[in-house]
Design an enzyme around this catalytic site. Structure first.
Site, PDB file in Angstrom:
ATOM      1  N   HIS A 466       0.847  -1.189   0.000  1.00 43.93           N
ATOM      2  CA  HIS A 466       0.000   0.000   0.000  1.00 43.93           C
ATOM      3  C   HIS A 466       0.884   1.241   0.000  1.00 43.93           C
ATOM      4  O   HIS A 466       2.098   1.163   0.138  1.00 43.93           O
ATOM      5  CB  HIS A 466      -0.902   0.009   1.239  1.00 43.93           C
ATOM      6  CG  HIS A 466      -0.129   0.103   2.524  1.00 43.93           C
ATOM      7  ND1 HIS A 466       0.591  -0.966   3.033  1.00 43.93           N
ATOM      8  CD2 HIS A 466       0.097   1.144   3.377  1.00 43.93           C
ATOM      9  CE1 HIS A 466       1.190  -0.600   4.152  1.00 43.93           C
ATOM     10  NE2 HIS A 466       0.919   0.682   4.379  1.00 43.93           N
ATOM     11  N   ASP A 468       0.858   5.280   1.903  1.00 48.84           N
ATOM     12  CA  ASP A 468       0.289   5.809   3.138  1.00 48.84           C
ATOM     13  C   ASP A 468      -0.636   7.000   2.965  1.00 48.84           C
ATOM     14  O   ASP A 468      -1.383   7.329   3.888  1.00 48.84           O
ATOM     15  CB  ASP A 468       1.415   6.184   4.115  1.00 48.84           C
ATOM     16  CG  ASP A 468       2.036   4.961   4.758  1.00 48.84           C
ATOM     17  OD1 ASP A 468       1.410   3.883   4.720  1.00 48.84           O
ATOM     18  OD2 ASP A 468       3.164   5.064   5.287  1.00 48.84           O
ATOM     19  N   HIS A 538       4.741   0.014  -0.224  1.00 47.57           N
ATOM     20  CA  HIS A 538       5.486  -0.860   0.691  1.00 47.57           C
ATOM     21  C   HIS A 538       4.533  -1.838   1.361  1.00 47.57           C
ATOM     22  O   HIS A 538       3.322  -1.627   1.407  1.00 47.57           O
ATOM     23  CB  HIS A 538       6.218  -0.035   1.759  1.00 47.57           C
ATOM     24  CG  HIS A 538       5.306   0.839   2.578  1.00 47.57           C
ATOM     25  ND1 HIS A 538       4.796   2.042   2.092  1.00 47.57           N
ATOM     26  CD2 HIS A 538       4.788   0.695   3.832  1.00 47.57           C
ATOM     27  CE1 HIS A 538       4.022   2.589   3.006  1.00 47.57           C
ATOM     28  NE2 HIS A 538       3.986   1.797   4.069  1.00 47.57           N
ATOM     29  N   ARG A 548       6.776  -9.236  16.537  1.00 51.06           N
ATOM     30  CA  ARG A 548       7.493  -8.101  15.955  1.00 51.06           C
ATOM     31  C   ARG A 548       6.911  -6.819  16.528  1.00 51.06           C
ATOM     32  O   ARG A 548       5.718  -6.559  16.396  1.00 51.06           O
ATOM     33  CB  ARG A 548       7.336  -8.119  14.442  1.00 51.06           C
ATOM     34  CG  ARG A 548       7.802  -6.864  13.696  1.00 51.06           C
ATOM     35  CD  ARG A 548       7.251  -6.925  12.280  1.00 51.06           C
ATOM     36  NE  ARG A 548       7.690  -5.861  11.406  1.00 51.06           N
ATOM     37  CZ  ARG A 548       7.062  -4.692  11.275  1.00 51.06           C
ATOM     38  NH1 ARG A 548       5.992  -4.412  12.012  1.00 51.06           N
ATOM     39  NH2 ARG A 548       7.507  -3.792  10.418  1.00 51.06           N
TER      40      ARG A 548
END
Length: 633
Positions: A466, A468, A538, A548
């Site tokens: 996508h 941002d 990204h 994570r």
């Protein structure tokens, strides 16, 4: 006078003809078949398919349910529930890939996207066929749209009580409304389903692509015809004029080259309508948003040109701002290393910093992530909104301070979250936009945890590809800066806290969302920053084991979109300092990690930035096909 009788005689005959045709087709008064605005809006948004997919599923007609769901999702790509349903359908046995088809696909868009793909692949013979098909279908769709403009008068100010216009004022107002509607039809056919913004110069772009493709396949006669047609829109376009000279030389000076009749008719009619609309705006009032970039300047009335100039100046300033962004400023802290820059990452407006945090600071912030799982905001350890194979935990800066007030977390850890994100903001602002203030748009301490029992056979990503601040459209090679995207975001950052997990790396792609151009592997204290627009698509590889954690950061130049939760958190922190009877930003004694000032400690030693030179494009060979299994939407 006699002209009045002649004019209205034709108008009455036309009205009688329309009434007769509608009555014969519909069998009742035409007004009984006019849908309300709400119904038309629901159909434009394909809302009926949302209900149809449920009905077909209950009837065990799985193939029709999948098609209905996909048709709805194409026009509503941000609908999270339908995204989940689509993912469930993909995992069901008996569902075939060709069941995912758009039942409302417009012929000209299908042909256009196929033609552009062939064109980009240097397959010019196939490109010509599909682009010609697209142009024909687009002009046909335009006529259908224009016909629908001849509806009833729609009063935009119907709530205001005003004196009713006279005969000619009413006729003029209704006619200009119809003309404006017809002019906007080019935007409707140039807007892909599920998008708000139209593709600029949709009709001229067909002709531009066709003239080049015809030239490549050796058909200079049709190439010249397309060039002549394009020049009707942009008669002073130097590159196209040069191509016309070349074609005339190759074909012979005696060969007559003329624009296509359909394009001549299109341009002449559009200019006539624009002339009438601009006359009405100048003399009768109102506004007109011209949908075309090619409208001749001389057609616009002098008193309306000022706004046109302002729009052009704004566009020019945006270009200058883009060039200015390429100038890099110095880093405000010592010891931080620039590990990779835009060139090494095969892109623009990208950078990776290391040593932003120390190991002890990462550990302190990881303590906060436990609170995120137990009492945080975000999704409170629920399944991620992007994949059913991971849990998602989040904590905002305000929630962290509130938890500290309640004694659930250490004040120093909550304050460190504020400090670490502010330090990242200063680094990014100094590097990308020196002298221009960046405001926080949103700050989120977030963890993604692999669901152990859900990893076998997993094919998706932790976060799909996508951009941002715009809606990515890989097929159309566009990114639409429109809601529901966060259009005000200018820069993004991710400050990593750990690396004791598998997967979860960040990767950048080209606009196709498939070709990987760079990868960033998380580790404590690593900050990756990039501009939020279409230049930086990204995603995040799947987290296949472990947890994570990172601080997700978004920034904006617009103060009106500054993060209000952060303002409140800082106010609470100041109140805490007053209550402790000490200057804001100082701790009472040394804390558990040795911090004693409001700034993060600066590692000693001015180590030179690590140089990791990559061969341009070399990163593209690192697992690019992993993205093939992404959701096609």
């Amino acid at each position: 006078g006699p002209w009045e009788a002649a004019l209205f005689g034709r108008v009455l005959q036309r009205a009688d003809c329309l009434q007769h045709c509608l009555g014969r087709r519909l069998g009742a008064a035409p007004s009984a078949h006019r849908a309300s605005h709400a119904i038309r809006r629901d159909f434009e948004q394909r809302e009926p398919y949302n209900y149809l997919q449920v009905a077909f599923f209950q009837l065990k007609k799985l193939d029709q349910a999948v098609s209905a769901a996909h048709t709805f999702f194409v026009a509503n790509p941000q609908h999270l529930q339908m995204r989940e349903d689509i993912e469930k359908y993909r995992r069901m046995s008996g569902v075939k890939s060709d069941n995912f088809r758009d039942l409302e696909a417009t012929p000209h868009w299908e042909a256009y996207e196929a033609g552009v793909q062939h064109y980009n692949a240097d397959e010019y013979l196939q490109a010509v066929a599909r682009l010609e098909e697209s142009l024909t279908e687009a002009l046909s769709a335009l006529e259908e749209c224009r016909a629908l403009c001849e509806g009833p008068w729609e009063d935009e100010d119907e709530e205001e009580e005003e004196m009713q216009p006279g005969l000619y004022e009413a006729i003029a107002a209704h006619y200009i409304q119809v003309l404006k509607c017809r002019q906007q039809c080019v935007l409707e056919i140039a807007t892909k389903p599920g998008r708000i913004s139209a593709t600029e110069d949709f009709i001229p772009s067909h002709l531009d692509l066709l003239q080049f493709a015809y030239d490549q396949v050796g058909n200079q006669a049709l190439a010249a015809e397309c060039a002549a047609s394009y020049l009707l829109f942009y008669p002073t376009d130097e590159p196209m004029l040069e191509k016309m000279k070349q074609y005339c030389t190759e074909l012979g000076e005696d060969t007559a080259v003329t624009a296509r009749e359909s394009i001549q008719h299109y341009v002449q009619r559009s200019l006539m309508e624009k002339k009438l609309i601009y006359y009405a705006v100048e003399h009768l009032g109102g506004t007109f948003n011209d949908p075309d970039l090619w409208t001749p300047d001389e057609l616009i009335p002098e008193n309306l040109k000022e706004k046109h100039r302002e729009d052009q100046e704004k566009q020019k300033q945006e270009t200058l701002d883009g060039e200015e962004r390429e100038k890099r400023g110095p880093l405000p802290f010592e010891g931080i290393a620039v590990t990779m820059d835009s060139r090494q990452m095969n892109g623009t407006q990208r950078v990776v910093f290391d040593r932003v945090l120390t190991e002890s600071e990462c550990k302190d912030l990881l303590r906060l992530t436990k609170a995120a799982g137990e009492a945080g905001d975000g999704y409170r350890a629920r399944r991620s909104p992007h994949t059913p194979h991971e849990r998602f935990e989040g904590l905002t800066v305000l929630k962290a301070i509130q938890l500290a007030q309640n004694g659930d977390v250490d004040w120093r850890d909550a304050k460190l979250l504020l400090q670490a994100s502010e330090k990242s903001r200063k680094i990014i602002e100094s590097y990308f936009t020196p002298g221009k203030k960046l405001h926080f748009s949103f700050t989120h301490l977030v963890c993604r945890t692999a669901v152990d029992e859900e990893q076998e056979g997993r094919m998706d990503l932790s976060h799909p590809v996508h951009a941002d601040n715009c809606l990515l459209d890989p097929e159309g090679q566009e990114c639409w800066r429109e809601p529901p995207a966060y259009v005000y975001r200018d820069y993004s950052g991710i400050l990593y806290l750990n690396d004791d997990f598998q997967g979860g790396g960040l990767f950048f792609t080209e606009m196709d969302t498939v070709t990987v151009t760079a990868e960033v592997h998380p580790k404590c204290g690593r900050l990756v920053a990039f501009s939020s627009g279409k230049e930086n698509p990204h995603g995040v590889w799947a987290v296949s084991r472990g947890k994570r954690c990172a601080i997700a950061l978004w920034y904006t130049h617009s103060q009106e979109h500054a993060e209000q939760e952060r303002v409140k958190a800082e106010e609470l922190m100041k109140q805490r300092a007053v209550e402790q009877d000490q200057p804001d930003g100082e701790h009472q004694g040394a804390d558990h990690s040795g911090r004693s000032s409001s700034e993060l400690p600066i590692p000693n030693g001015g180590a030179r930035p690590m140089s990791r030179r990559h061969k341009p494009g070399s990163d593209r060979t690192q697992h690019p096909k992993k993205l093939r299994a992404r959701d096609e939407f």
